[in-house]
Design an enzyme around this catalytic site. Structure first.
Site, mmCIF file in Angstrom:
data_model
loop_
_atom_site.group_PDB
_atom_site.id
_atom_site.type_symbol
_atom_site.label_atom_id
_atom_site.label_comp_id
_atom_site.label_asym_id
_atom_site.label_seq_id
_atom_site.Cartn_x
_atom_site.Cartn_y
_atom_site.Cartn_z
ATOM 1 N N ARG A 24 60.495 61.885 -25.569
ATOM 2 C CA ARG A 24 60.085 60.887 -26.553
ATOM 3 C C ARG A 24 59.891 59.520 -25.916
ATOM 4 O O ARG A 24 59.021 58.748 -26.354
ATOM 5 C CB ARG A 24 61.110 60.845 -27.688
ATOM 6 C CG ARG A 24 61.028 62.068 -28.599
ATOM 7 C CD ARG A 24 62.331 62.273 -29.391
ATOM 8 N NE ARG A 24 62.207 63.344 -30.395
ATOM 9 C CZ ARG A 24 62.289 64.647 -30.113
ATOM 10 N NH1 ARG A 24 62.472 65.045 -28.861
ATOM 11 N NH2 ARG A 24 62.194 65.544 -31.086
ATOM 12 N N SER A 163 63.810 71.818 -38.176
ATOM 13 C CA SER A 163 63.286 71.747 -36.813
ATOM 14 C C SER A 163 62.880 70.324 -36.491
ATOM 15 O O SER A 163 62.009 69.751 -37.151
ATOM 16 C CB SER A 163 62.074 72.675 -36.648
ATOM 17 O OG SER A 163 61.380 72.382 -35.446
ATOM 18 N N ASP A 311 70.220 74.887 -29.558
ATOM 19 C CA ASP A 311 69.928 75.145 -28.150
ATOM 20 C C ASP A 311 71.171 75.539 -27.361
ATOM 21 O O ASP A 311 71.064 76.072 -26.255
ATOM 22 C CB ASP A 311 69.287 73.922 -27.498
ATOM 23 C CG ASP A 311 67.836 73.738 -27.914
ATOM 24 O OD1 ASP A 311 67.213 74.730 -28.352
ATOM 25 O OD2 ASP A 311 67.317 72.611 -27.797
#
Length: 426
Positions: A24, A163, A311
């Site tokens: 990002r 998400s 994750d």
């Protein structure tokens, strides 16, 4: 890669920069006005894919020994790439970049490696098309994706999945919309996009499980210090708990509330993990972690905690092998559409060691306490599978081998070197 069983793990380890925040920082710096300087950037393959794509879009990005400098082009300063944008293995690059490109006055095509070309892109295509974006893909759901110029409108989108990639893609497209965009999720996913966009000067509002972006604000370049990635720390958190006589200090670990699910789950299992030197770094909570060998007990996890540790679930599955009783992981169907089908991959590979693991449609059932032997593992070219199996192999009765282990370069290029530096062998 051959992994030898170890007697203990001891030492101090600085954790590599957060992959999500590194991505990002390049993206937002590229569409900001002025210069963005980034420290502790993760030089993994995925993040390098993001740099490569934005360079193709005309952004000057300088990689120095101490920092990365992004010379922003502003919201409307990107230029057409001369060729297809290759996102490599990075779902974050693909989905977030699609949001930015949806608002550009030129045509772009995004693709990636064989894994990316099998991952579902309709989850971003549907909301972007609702915003009147012109986006098409193979079979209307796979890469390559082609985006052509369009006028975007604001929407209120109730996402069927929690998400951060879906949410972020919509919000980034919203920078170019004619009215606000709102995204609501079943559970709150990681919020790095919202935090960083605000830091760059964008008007964001959060209410419950919904976030709203108001267009019309330019982004202004700034300094970014990337905290350590808890997804990378995860393997050493688990290793320090399950290997006897171990004590590790993990430095500079990001503990953003939307990312700390693994920490909370391991503590619930009885794991001795202490956060010290808690502080804030560029709007992100950070601490140093002290991890000590522990007696763990099986637990059940599901619901809202899953998006905060999605994750890290392969690493958590390894911890569950050494917990007393049964651990149940549920509501984690998202694992089936990651770099690999992580539910099946972890089941198949851990079973090779003698572990008692049962795959469910949305998770795993793991019976702890069974002795493990060394095995020949397949990584499925999935970095998190490879590193999780390496941690399990530390406690096997004989050496293990991991095929295609070089995939760790995606998120943690020096993982095996760091693991070896901390290990003490019998």
């Amino acid at each position: 890669m051959i992994i030898q069983p170890v007697a203990s793990l001891n030492g101090t380890l600085p954790i590599p920069g957060d992959k999500s925040i590194s991505h990002r920082s390049i993206m937002f710096g590229s569409i900001a006005e002025g210069e963005t300087r980034i420290y502790n950037f993760l030089m993994g393959d995925d993040c390098l894919s993001t740099i490569r794509c934005f360079r193709q879009l005309g952004v000057d990005i300088e990689i120095g020994p101490e920092s990365i400098v992004v010379k922003g082009k502003g919201l409307y300063g990107l230029t057409p790439a001369n060729e297809i944008l290759d996102c490599g293995n990075s779902g974050t690059t693909t989905r977030l970049l699609a949001g930015i490109l949806a608002g550009q006055p030129f045509t772009s095509t995004l693709t990636g490696d064989a894994s990316i070309q099998k991952r579902p892109m309709n989850r971003i295509m549907i909301p972007l098309q609702e915003m009147h974006a012109k986006i098409s893909g193979q079979e209307e759901r796979f890469c390559p994706l082609t985006l052509t110029p369009s006028t975007l409108t604001g929407i209120h989108y109730n996402s069927p999945v929690s998400s951060a990639q879906v949410k972020s893609s919509i919000l980034l497209a919203g920078l170019y919309a004619d009215s606000p965009v709102t995204v609501c999720e079943p559970s709150i996913s990681r919020d790095h996009t919202e935090r960083m966009l605000q830091a760059f000067g964008v008007h964001i509002e959060q209410e419950g499980k919904c976030v709203t972006l108001h267009p019309g604000n330019k982004l202004s370049g700034r300094e970014v210090i990337v905290p350590g990635d808890i997804s990378s720390a995860a393997f050493f958190m688990v290793a320090g708990l399950i290997v006897p006589n171990s004590k590790l200090t993990l430095k500079n670990v990001g503990i953003n509330p939307t990312r700390r699910g693994l920490l909370d789950a391991l503590i619930q299992m009885g794991g001795r993990i202490t956060c010290v030197n808690e502080r804030e770094l560029c709007g992100e909570a950070v601490c140093d972690m002290i991890v000590e060998s522990s007696t763990l007990k099986g637990i059940t996890i599901g619901g809202d905690i899953i998006p905060t540790m999605i994750d890290e679930i392969p690493a958590f599955a390894v911890a569950s092998l050494f917990a007393e009783g049964t651990t149940i992981i549920q509501d984690a169907k998202e694992l089936r559409v990651k770099e690999s089908n992580r539910i099946d991959a972890m089941t198949d590979e851990l079973t090779k060691m003698g572990a008692h693991v049962t795959a469910k449609e949305d998770g795993l059932i793991i019976e702890g306490g069974h002795p493990l032997q060394g095995a020949s593992f397949e990584s499925y070219h999935d970095h998190r599978i490879a590193m999780s199996l390496a941690v399990a192999a530390l406690m096997a009765s004989s050496p293990s081998e991991i095929a295609n282990s070089e995939c760790v370069r995606i998120s943690y290029p020096h993982f095996f070197e760091d693991l070896k530096d901390l290990a003490m062998y019998e």
